[in-house]
Design a protein around this motif. Structure first.
Motif, mmCIF file in Angstrom:
data_model
loop_
_atom_site.group_PDB
_atom_site.id
_atom_site.type_symbol
_atom_site.label_atom_id
_atom_site.label_comp_id
_atom_site.label_asym_id
_atom_site.label_seq_id
_atom_site.Cartn_x
_atom_site.Cartn_y
_atom_site.Cartn_z
ATOM 1 N N ASP A 1 0.818 -1.207 0.000
ATOM 2 C CA ASP A 1 0.000 0.000 0.000
ATOM 3 C C ASP A 1 0.854 1.259 0.000
ATOM 4 N N PHE A 2 2.023 1.184 0.625
ATOM 5 C CA PHE A 2 2.849 2.372 0.701
ATOM 6 C C PHE A 2 3.438 2.743 -0.652
ATOM 7 N N PHE A 3 3.581 1.777 -1.539
ATOM 8 C CA PHE A 3 4.066 2.102 -2.870
ATOM 9 C C PHE A 3 3.007 2.890 -3.651
ATOM 10 N N ALA A 4 1.726 2.697 -3.287
ATOM 11 C CA ALA A 4 0.646 3.339 -4.025
ATOM 12 C C ALA A 4 0.254 4.693 -3.449
ATOM 13 N N GLN A 5 0.681 5.006 -2.256
ATOM 14 C CA GLN A 5 0.308 6.270 -1.619
ATOM 15 C C GLN A 5 1.216 7.369 -2.145
ATOM 16 N N GLU B 1 18.229 -6.724 3.293
ATOM 17 C CA GLU B 1 16.992 -6.917 2.544
ATOM 18 C C GLU B 1 15.840 -6.204 3.230
ATOM 19 N N LEU B 2 15.784 -6.297 4.544
ATOM 20 C CA LEU B 2 14.745 -5.607 5.309
ATOM 21 C C LEU B 2 14.820 -4.102 5.074
ATOM 22 N N LEU B 3 16.014 -3.532 5.209
ATOM 23 C CA LEU B 3 16.177 -2.082 5.070
ATOM 24 C C LEU B 3 15.871 -1.626 3.646
ATOM 25 N N ASP B 4 16.316 -2.401 2.657
ATOM 26 C CA ASP B 4 16.082 -2.008 1.271
ATOM 27 C C ASP B 4 14.600 -2.003 0.940
ATOM 28 N N GLU B 5 13.863 -3.004 1.419
ATOM 29 C CA GLU B 5 12.440 -3.067 1.101
ATOM 30 C C GLU B 5 11.662 -1.977 1.820
ATOM 31 N N VAL B 6 12.022 -1.702 3.057
ATOM 32 C CA VAL B 6 11.357 -0.623 3.797
ATOM 33 C C VAL B 6 11.669 0.730 3.151
ATOM 34 N N LYS B 7 12.925 0.913 2.745
ATOM 35 C CA LYS B 7 13.295 2.169 2.089
ATOM 36 C C LYS B 7 12.507 2.355 0.795
ATOM 37 N N ALA B 8 12.329 1.273 0.047
ATOM 38 C CA ALA B 8 11.544 1.358 -1.181
ATOM 39 C C ALA B 8 10.086 1.694 -0.879
ATOM 40 N N ALA B 9 9.562 1.129 0.204
ATOM 41 C CA ALA B 9 8.188 1.425 0.594
ATOM 42 C C ALA B 9 8.043 2.883 0.999
ATOM 43 N N MET B 10 9.027 3.417 1.714
ATOM 44 C CA MET B 10 8.983 4.822 2.112
ATOM 45 C C MET B 10 9.049 5.729 0.883
#
Length: 361
Positions: A148-152, A245-254
């Motif tokens: 959802d964060f990618f769409a906001q 991997e955790l940090l990269d995915e969260v950063k992408a979501a942000m």
């Protein structure tokens, strides 16, 4: 005074100073009372279950005592001292590692010995009720998943990503939490609303639902009840084994919370040599491509004497009598601009495209 635990420098003087301070401050403990202490470190051991390192501050802790530690309780089944030897009791200022707790407590939690299991359960139920009340009293937010964060991507207000973090050991928990919070920027902030050691449980799911947060786990797996609760309530649980991997995915979501960057790409320019009016079609600009290329269906702006007159879309493009997808530099073509017919000799048509680029933090 220089002190080095690695080289052993200054340790004797340090101990003397500590002893002097304790004497001046009259720091005393009663070894005969029920033990009271604090958790220094805790982790979930695969073979031994929840293990906590505690420092006894007052009283004496015995093997077999019923203890309450934060929102966990249990009977001390085994104690080991700082050199790994099993002991049956630990007095004031003695650090020991204990086993037998119901779960992994938070570092810094207070340890208290209680009279019996009934008293321990009453204390735990009261503390858990307080925790549930605090979670439900928080303002409810929409339940979200990481996608959802990618769409906001709309709105100019500062965005926030809320996270519940669960890891296998406290050291990792603190390191991951610090790394996550450092991802915050002026445009997007990351807030770790809760963190702890152990598998994500139903209480974590309820907290995430009430706060509109996602649950991130590192080297832990949610239990069956938590997984079913998350599925029914729509709470997203993500599990990782590699911190990067955790940090990269969260950063992408942000980054997905931010609107995309729109960049204009100039395709080419054409000079109008002779306009032609065709019945039921409109005006076609007989043009010569002076730069780049002209592409059908691209966006176009009409420029006259250095001033933009119109901005629209290339509706038709022909090379002689044949339709063309694009016309390169130094070739002639006929260009039709949708919805606009006031074209004159000497006008310039600029063809361009708008490209969306993923935002960066």
């Amino acid at each position: 005074m220089n002190v080095s635990a690695l080289k052993g420098d200054g340790l004797d003087q340090l101990l003397e100073m500590i002893a002097l301070q304790s004497e001046v401050l009259e720091l005393v403990a009663d070894p005969t009372r029920r033990a009271r202490g604090v958790v220094l470190e805790a982790q979930l051991d695969k073979g031994r279950g929840p293990v906590a390192t505690v420092l006894v501050q007052d009283g004496t802790l015995h093997r077999g005592d019923i203890v309450v530690v934060g929102t966990e309780w249990g009977r001390v089944r085994m104690m080991e001292n700082d050199v790994g030897a099993r002991v049956n009791e630990a007095g004031p200022s003695v650090p020991v590692q204990i086993q037998g707790l119901s779960g992994v407590p938070e570092a810094g939690s207070r340890l208290d010995v209680v009279e019996n299991e009934r008293a321990a359960k009453q204390v735990i139920e009261h503390r858990q009720e307080q925790a549930r009340g605090a979670a439900t009293s928080a303002a409810a937010k929409p339940v979200v998943s990481l996608e959802d964060f990618f769409a906001q991507q709309e709105g100019d207000e500062k965005k926030e990503l809320a996270v519940v973090l669960k890891t296998d050991v406290h050291g990792t928990c603190e390191a991951v939490r610090d790394a996550l919070e450092k991802l915050s920027t002026d445009r997007v902030s990351l807030k770790v609303i809760a963190s702890g050691v152990g598998a994500p449980g139903e209480s974590d799911v309820n907290l995430a639902k009430a706060s509109g947060a996602i649950i991130l786990g590192f080297n832990v797996r949610p239990d069956t009840a938590a997984r079913r609760s998350a599925e029914s309530q729509g709470v997203d649980i993500r599990i990782y084994q590699v911190i990067y991997e955790l940090l990269d995915e969260v950063k992408a979501a942000m980054a997905g919370l931010l609107p995309p960057t729109i960049k204009e790409v100039l395709l080419g320019r054409a000079e109008v040599r002779q306009p032609f009016t065709i019945p039921r079609i409109g005006t076609i600009a007989g043009s010569y491509v002076t730069e780049g290329l002209i592409r059908r269906n691209a966006r176009a702006r009409l420029i006259r004497d250095g001033v933009q007159i119109y901005d629209g879309k290339i509706g038709s493009l022909r090379r002689f009598k044949d339709d063309a997808r694009e016309v390169q530099k130094d070739f002639e073509c006929g260009i039709g601009i949708d919805g606009y017919n006031d074209i004159k000799i000497g006008d310039v048509i600029e063809a361009y495209e708008l490209e969306e680029h993923a935002p960066e933090l």
